[in-house]
Design a protein around this motif. Structure first.
Motif, PDB file in Angstrom:
ATOM      1  N   HIS A 184       2.481   1.755   2.749  1.00 55.19           N
ATOM      2  CA  HIS A 184       1.519   2.685   2.157  1.00 55.19           C
ATOM      3  C   HIS A 184       1.864   2.958   0.695  1.00 55.19           C
ATOM      4  O   HIS A 184       0.964   3.019  -0.161  1.00 55.19           O
ATOM      5  CB  HIS A 184       1.492   3.982   2.953  1.00 55.19           C
ATOM      6  CG  HIS A 184       1.122   3.803   4.398  1.00 55.19           C
ATOM      7  ND1 HIS A 184      -0.133   3.402   4.804  1.00 55.19           N
ATOM      8  CD2 HIS A 184       1.866   3.942   5.526  1.00 55.19           C
ATOM      9  CE1 HIS A 184      -0.165   3.311   6.122  1.00 55.19           C
ATOM     10  NE2 HIS A 184       1.034   3.629   6.591  1.00 55.19           N
ATOM     11  N   LYS A 187       0.948  -0.156  -1.378  1.00 54.54           N
ATOM     12  CA  LYS A 187      -0.492  -0.278  -1.587  1.00 54.54           C
ATOM     13  C   LYS A 187      -0.972   0.639  -2.700  1.00 54.54           C
ATOM     14  O   LYS A 187      -1.921   0.300  -3.425  1.00 54.54           O
ATOM     15  CB  LYS A 187      -1.245   0.035  -0.287  1.00 54.54           C
ATOM     16  CG  LYS A 187      -1.113  -1.044   0.780  1.00 54.54           C
ATOM     17  CD  LYS A 187      -1.841  -0.650   2.055  1.00 54.54           C
ATOM     18  CE  LYS A 187      -1.674  -1.720   3.130  1.00 54.54           C
ATOM     19  NZ  LYS A 187      -2.335  -1.326   4.401  1.00 54.54           N
ATOM     20  N   ARG A 188      -0.301   1.781  -2.852  1.00 49.58           N
ATOM     21  CA  ARG A 188      -0.714   2.747  -3.886  1.00 49.58           C
ATOM     22  C   ARG A 188      -0.282   2.317  -5.284  1.00 49.58           C
ATOM     23  O   ARG A 188      -0.984   2.596  -6.253  1.00 49.58           O
ATOM     24  CB  ARG A 188      -0.146   4.138  -3.587  1.00 49.58           C
ATOM     25  CG  ARG A 188      -0.780   4.829  -2.394  1.00 49.58           C
ATOM     26  CD  ARG A 188      -0.514   6.322  -2.414  1.00 49.58           C
ATOM     27  NE  ARG A 188       0.906   6.623  -2.449  1.00 49.58           N
ATOM     28  CZ  ARG A 188       1.671   6.799  -1.375  1.00 49.58           C
ATOM     29  NH1 ARG A 188       1.143   6.686  -0.170  1.00 49.58           N
ATOM     30  NH2 ARG A 188       2.942   7.085  -1.482  1.00 49.58           N
TER      31      ARG A 188
END
Length: 204
Positions: A184, A187-188
């Motif tokens: 996560h 992905k950011r």
């Protein structure tokens, strides 16, 4: 451009940790790297930073073949900052290892001037990691290897540090390899993400 061409590594006569690995990171690009523990991600990070010598293959930084004399244009920030600073040095001396102090960089990273006179043991993990990042981001740094750089920090501190790093990437055109177990997060912050298991390919 940071180029990894056919790099292989193993510890003494043990089986290959990874073999014929190829990777390219462009200036200003943030590349994420994830994979299982024990597969060699941190070993690769130390090779890219010039701290270990690969058994095979070569590494080039902006066309220059390793080893590079003088200041290393590829800098590594580790997961545990307390492991990579001298506990007997005040923080101002720790920072000096990376070159002249940059007041604007210190401000961007949220480093208070009063902290410069403190010892590492007098700072929190988040404060100490900010110093390690400032030390790594010297004026000659072209590429940064962030090996689980913010894993041990709380969510707010993690977000603050990455926000600053991504701003610096744009301002100074620095390439980053972000190694993390957190998809996560990658992905950011990343332009593209690589599975280390797929990158390594066959291990003999």
């Amino acid at each position: 451009m940071l180029e990894v061409n056919g790099v292989s590594y193993r510890y003494q006569n043990n089986p290959w940790l990874f073999k014929q690995l190829n990777l390219v990171i462009h200036p200003g690009e943030v590349v994420g790297l994830y994979g299982k523990s024990g597969t060699g991600k941190t070993t690769l990070a130390t090779i890219l930073a010039g701290l270990k010598k690969q058994a095979q293959g070569d590494i080039k930084v902006d066309g220059n073949l390793y080893p590079i004399k003088g200041f290393q244009p590829v800098q590594l920030v580790w997961q545990l900052p307390e492991k990579v600073v001298n506990p007997k040095w005040r923080m101002e001396k720790v920072l000096a290892e990376g070159g002249d102090l940059d007041p604007e960089l210190l401000t961007a990273l949220g480093i208070n001037e009063e902290w410069l006179n403190r010892y590492p043991g007098e700072l929190s993990g988040g404060e100490l990691q900010r110093f390690c990042l400032a030390r790594a981001l010297g004026p000659e740094t072209r590429y940064l290897i962030a090996d689980e750089m913010t894993t041990m920090l709380d969510a707010i501190t993690q977000a603050q540090i990455w926000h600053t790093v991504l701003q610096l990437v744009k301002q100074r055109n620095i390439g980053i390899l972000a190694i993390s177990h957190d998809p996560h997060l990658l992905k950011r912050v990343c332009d593209r993400i690589i599975n280390f298991d797929e990158l390594v390919g066959n291990v003999y």
